[in-house]
Design a protein around this motif. Structure first.
Motif, PDB file in Angstrom:
ATOM      1  N   MET A   1       1.799 -12.451 -10.870  1.00 55.07           N
ATOM      2  CA  MET A   1       2.234 -12.853  -9.548  1.00 55.07           C
ATOM      3  C   MET A   1       3.382 -11.964  -9.057  1.00 55.07           C
ATOM      4  SD  MET A   1       3.384 -16.477  -8.116  1.00 55.07           S
ATOM      5  CE  MET A   1       4.721 -16.606  -7.000  1.00 55.07           C
ATOM      6  N   ILE A   2       4.306 -11.655  -9.950  1.00 55.19           N
ATOM      7  CA  ILE A   2       5.431 -10.821  -9.557  1.00 55.19           C
ATOM      8  C   ILE A   2       4.955  -9.428  -9.166  1.00 55.19           C
ATOM      9  CG2 ILE A   2       7.514  -9.681 -10.427  1.00 55.19           C
ATOM     10  CD1 ILE A   2       8.234 -12.267 -11.818  1.00 55.19           C
ATOM     11  N   THR A   3       3.956  -8.914  -9.880  1.00 61.46           N
ATOM     12  CA  THR A   3       3.425  -7.592  -9.550  1.00 61.46           C
ATOM     13  C   THR A   3       2.802  -7.587  -8.154  1.00 61.46           C
ATOM     14  OG1 THR A   3       2.991  -7.212 -11.886  1.00 61.46           O
ATOM     15  CG2 THR A   3       1.873  -5.771 -10.321  1.00 61.46           C
ATOM     16  N   ALA A   4       2.044  -8.612  -7.834  1.00 56.65           N
ATOM     17  CA  ALA A   4       1.433  -8.702  -6.503  1.00 56.65           C
ATOM     18  C   ALA A   4       2.495  -8.842  -5.426  1.00 56.65           C
ATOM     19  CB  ALA A   4       0.466  -9.885  -6.463  1.00 56.65           C
ATOM     20  N   LEU A   5       3.537  -9.611  -5.710  1.00 55.78           N
ATOM     21  CA  LEU A   5       4.622  -9.789  -4.751  1.00 55.78           C
ATOM     22  C   LEU A   5       5.387  -8.475  -4.545  1.00 55.78           C
ATOM     23  CD1 LEU A   5       5.521 -12.136  -3.058  1.00 55.78           C
ATOM     24  CD2 LEU A   5       7.158 -12.740  -4.830  1.00 55.78           C
ATOM     25  N   LYS A   6       5.598  -7.722  -5.622  1.00 58.45           N
ATOM     26  CA  LYS A   6       6.248  -6.411  -5.491  1.00 58.45           C
ATOM     27  C   LYS A   6       5.394  -5.466  -4.660  1.00 58.45           C
ATOM     28  CE  LYS A   6       9.131  -6.091  -9.593  1.00 58.45           C
ATOM     29  NZ  LYS A   6       9.410  -5.355 -10.841  1.00 58.45           N
ATOM     30  N   PHE A   7       4.080  -5.480  -4.895  1.00 58.56           N
ATOM     31  CA  PHE A   7       3.178  -4.633  -4.110  1.00 58.56           C
ATOM     32  C   PHE A   7       3.264  -4.998  -2.630  1.00 58.56           C
ATOM     33  CE2 PHE A   7      -0.895  -3.942  -2.015  1.00 58.56           C
ATOM     34  CZ  PHE A   7      -1.020  -2.566  -2.161  1.00 58.56           C
ATOM     35  N   LEU A   8       3.220  -6.288  -2.328  1.00 59.37           N
ATOM     36  CA  LEU A   8       3.313  -6.748  -0.947  1.00 59.37           C
ATOM     37  C   LEU A   8       4.647  -6.330  -0.327  1.00 59.37           C
ATOM     38  CD1 LEU A   8       2.031  -8.460   1.332  1.00 59.37           C
ATOM     39  CD2 LEU A   8       3.237 -10.421   0.359  1.00 59.37           C
ATOM     40  N   HIS A   9       5.727  -6.481  -1.091  1.00 58.66           N
ATOM     41  CA  HIS A   9       7.055  -6.120  -0.615  1.00 58.66           C
ATOM     42  C   HIS A   9       7.132  -4.626  -0.301  1.00 58.66           C
ATOM     43  CE1 HIS A   9      11.386  -6.143  -0.179  1.00 58.66           C
ATOM     44  NE2 HIS A   9      11.531  -5.297  -1.190  1.00 58.66           N
ATOM     45  N   ILE A  10       6.658  -3.797  -1.204  1.00 58.94           N
ATOM     46  CA  ILE A  10       6.731  -2.347  -1.012  1.00 58.94           C
ATOM     47  C   ILE A  10       5.814  -1.894   0.124  1.00 58.94           C
ATOM     48  CG2 ILE A  10       6.229  -0.125  -2.098  1.00 58.94           C
ATOM     49  CD1 ILE A  10       7.257  -1.399  -4.729  1.00 58.94           C
ATOM     50  N   ALA A  11       4.626  -2.485   0.213  1.00 62.33           N
ATOM     51  CA  ALA A  11       3.704  -2.117   1.294  1.00 62.33           C
ATOM     52  C   ALA A  11       4.287  -2.490   2.655  1.00 62.33           C
ATOM     53  CB  ALA A  11       2.355  -2.795   1.086  1.00 62.33           C
ATOM     54  N   ALA A  12       4.808  -3.702   2.776  1.00 63.75           N
ATOM     55  CA  ALA A  12       5.402  -4.130   4.051  1.00 63.75           C
ATOM     56  C   ALA A  12       6.647  -3.321   4.367  1.00 63.75           C
ATOM     57  CB  ALA A  12       5.723  -5.620   3.994  1.00 63.75           C
ATOM     58  N   LEU A  13       7.433  -3.021   3.352  1.00 64.11           N
ATOM     59  CA  LEU A  13       8.635  -2.225   3.547  1.00 64.11           C
ATOM     60  C   LEU A  13       8.288  -0.817   4.021  1.00 64.11           C
ATOM     61  CD1 LEU A  13      11.685  -2.494   3.232  1.00 64.11           C
ATOM     62  CD2 LEU A  13      11.444  -1.640   0.913  1.00 64.11           C
ATOM     63  N   SER A  14       7.214  -0.260   3.503  1.00 65.13           N
ATOM     64  CA  SER A  14       6.778   1.072   3.929  1.00 65.13           C
ATOM     65  C   SER A  14       6.402   1.084   5.411  1.00 65.13           C
ATOM     66  CB  SER A  14       5.582   1.538   3.091  1.00 65.13           C
ATOM     67  OG  SER A  14       5.934   1.638   1.746  1.00 65.13           O
ATOM     68  N   VAL A  15       5.665   0.075   5.844  1.00 65.17           N
ATOM     69  CA  VAL A  15       5.270  -0.012   7.253  1.00 65.17           C
ATOM     70  C   VAL A  15       6.503  -0.223   8.137  1.00 65.17           C
ATOM     71  CG1 VAL A  15       3.965  -1.376   8.943  1.00 65.17           C
ATOM     72  CG2 VAL A  15       2.958  -0.829   6.721  1.00 65.17           C
ATOM     73  N   TRP A  16       7.405  -1.111   7.693  1.00 66.50           N
ATOM     74  CA  TRP A  16       8.619  -1.405   8.464  1.00 66.50           C
ATOM     75  C   TRP A  16       9.478  -0.150   8.610  1.00 66.50           C
ATOM     76  CZ3 TRP A  16      13.400  -4.451   6.463  1.00 66.50           C
ATOM     77  CH2 TRP A  16      14.267  -4.732   7.525  1.00 66.50           C
ATOM     78  N   CYS A  17       9.706   0.542   7.507  1.00 69.21           N
ATOM     79  CA  CYS A  17      10.545   1.744   7.533  1.00 69.21           C
ATOM     80  C   CYS A  17       9.909   2.851   8.370  1.00 69.21           C
ATOM     81  CB  CYS A  17      10.822   2.226   6.119  1.00 69.21           C
ATOM     82  SG  CYS A  17      11.944   1.123   5.217  1.00 69.21           S
ATOM     83  N   ALA A  18       8.600   3.000   8.279  1.00 69.22           N
ATOM     84  CA  ALA A  18       7.918   3.993   9.111  1.00 69.22           C
ATOM     85  C   ALA A  18       8.094   3.652  10.593  1.00 69.22           C
ATOM     86  CB  ALA A  18       6.435   4.054   8.755  1.00 69.22           C
ATOM     87  N   GLY A  19       8.037   2.376  10.915  1.00 71.10           N
ATOM     88  CA  GLY A  19       8.253   1.951  12.293  1.00 71.10           C
ATOM     89  C   GLY A  19       9.668   2.200  12.770  1.00 71.10           C
ATOM     90  N   LEU A  20      10.646   2.010  11.870  1.00 73.69           N
ATOM     91  CA  LEU A  20      12.039   2.248  12.248  1.00 73.69           C
ATOM     92  C   LEU A  20      12.339   3.733  12.434  1.00 73.69           C
ATOM     93  CD1 LEU A  20      14.009  -0.302  10.025  1.00 73.69           C
ATOM     94  CD2 LEU A  20      13.385  -0.488  12.433  1.00 73.69           C
ATOM     95  N   ILE A  21      11.465   4.580  11.919  1.00 75.50           N
ATOM     96  CA  ILE A  21      11.617   6.027  12.140  1.00 75.50           C
ATOM     97  C   ILE A  21      10.829   6.457  13.378  1.00 75.50           C
ATOM     98  CG2 ILE A  21      11.071   8.305  11.204  1.00 75.50           C
ATOM     99  CD1 ILE A  21      11.657   7.089   8.414  1.00 75.50           C
ATOM    100  N   GLY A  22       9.606   5.956  13.519  1.00 77.35           N
ATOM    101  CA  GLY A  22       8.740   6.396  14.607  1.00 77.35           C
ATOM    102  C   GLY A  22       9.060   5.792  15.963  1.00 77.35           C
ATOM    103  N   LEU A  23       9.407   4.525  15.986  1.00 76.97           N
ATOM    104  CA  LEU A  23       9.621   3.853  17.275  1.00 76.97           C
ATOM    105  C   LEU A  23      10.790   4.431  18.070  1.00 76.97           C
ATOM    106  CD1 LEU A  23       8.384   1.679  19.041  1.00 76.97           C
ATOM    107  CD2 LEU A  23       9.931   0.032  17.989  1.00 76.97           C
ATOM    108  N   PRO A  24      11.940   4.737  17.469  1.00 75.90           N
ATOM    109  CA  PRO A  24      13.011   5.336  18.290  1.00 75.90           C
ATOM    110  C   PRO A  24      12.599   6.678  18.898  1.00 75.90           C
ATOM    111  CG  PRO A  24      13.884   4.667  16.159  1.00 75.90           C
ATOM    112  CD  PRO A  24      12.400   4.478  16.106  1.00 75.90           C
ATOM    113  N   LEU A  25      11.817   7.439  18.154  1.00 83.23           N
ATOM    114  CA  LEU A  25      11.367   8.734  18.678  1.00 83.23           C
ATOM    115  C   LEU A  25      10.398   8.543  19.840  1.00 83.23           C
ATOM    116  CD1 LEU A  25      10.864  10.585  15.282  1.00 83.23           C
ATOM    117  CD2 LEU A  25      12.821  10.718  16.847  1.00 83.23           C
ATOM    118  N   LEU A  26       9.565   7.523  19.728  1.00 83.12           N
ATOM    119  CA  LEU A  26       8.623   7.233  20.814  1.00 83.12           C
ATOM    120  C   LEU A  26       9.347   6.675  22.036  1.00 83.12           C
ATOM    121  CD1 LEU A  26       5.650   7.281  21.549  1.00 83.12           C
ATOM    122  CD2 LEU A  26       5.428   5.010  20.559  1.00 83.12           C
ATOM    123  N   LEU A  27      10.329   5.804  21.808  1.00 83.08           N
ATOM    124  CA  LEU A  27      11.083   5.237  22.924  1.00 83.08           C
ATOM    125  C   LEU A  27      11.891   6.310  23.652  1.00 83.08           C
ATOM    126  CD1 LEU A  27      12.301   1.886  21.349  1.00 83.08           C
ATOM    127  CD2 LEU A  27      10.793   2.128  23.324  1.00 83.08           C
TER     128      LEU A  27
END
Length: 163
Positions: A1-27
């Motif tokens: 369960m912890i492994t799946a939760l870590k995967f979910l955390h890292i995957a969501a964090l990757s999308v969030w961080c990519a958005g925090l880099i891309g969105l200001p440039l787009l705005l």
């Protein structure tokens, strides 16, 4: 369960961080002289990216990370420093939401801030988080104000103190 939760955390964090880099440039590409078609397309992309992708990813990353803290019992000083850096990412996220709303509602009357400083702040916080998580540096008591280390004579709102 912890492994799946870590995967979910890292995957969501990757999308969030990519958005925090891309969105200001787009705005930052919004301008007062944009044609209506260009403005509408950019507004649709920035709004949908923020509301339907970046914000849900942030919520999932924070929820999964919080669950991991309690499941793993990681109540150590470096984790609390990491949470401050996560707070910086949350503040940047909220600011981007404000800018996205202002740009979308005030076509031609609101100049979006330059994307560089927001991207730099995001990258700085992300780097700090990565270094803290991977390095797990020993952080002494010097990083905490003395008044936080002294008992205040009041009972805690919880039955047991985590160790």
């Amino acid at each position: 369960m912890i492994t799946a939760l870590k995967f979910l955390h890292i995957a969501a964090l990757s999308v969030w961080c990519a958005g925090l880099i891309g969105l200001p440039l787009l705005l930052a590409r919004h301008g007062p002289s944009d044609r209506q078609l260009d403005f509408s397309r950019r507004r649709l992309v920035t709004h949908n990216a923020y509301v339907r992708l970046i914000t849900p990813a942030a919520v999932i990353a924070i929820a999964a990370g919080t669950a991991l803290i309690f499941l793993r019992g990681v109540f150590v000083p470096w984790m609390f420093v990491k949470l401050v850096a996560v707070g910086v990412l949350v503040a940047i996220h909220a600011w981007l939401g404000h800018v996205t709303l202002q740009v979308g509602e005030q076509q031609g009357h609101y100049d979006a801030p330059a994307g560089g400083p927001l991207v730099a702040a995001s990258l700085l916080a992300m780097t700090a988080i990565l270094l803290l998580v991977l390095g797990k540096p020993p952080i002494g008591d010097w990083s905490v104000p003395a008044w936080l280390l002294e008992p205040r004579g009041q009972s805690l709102p919880v039955a047991a103190v985590p160790m």
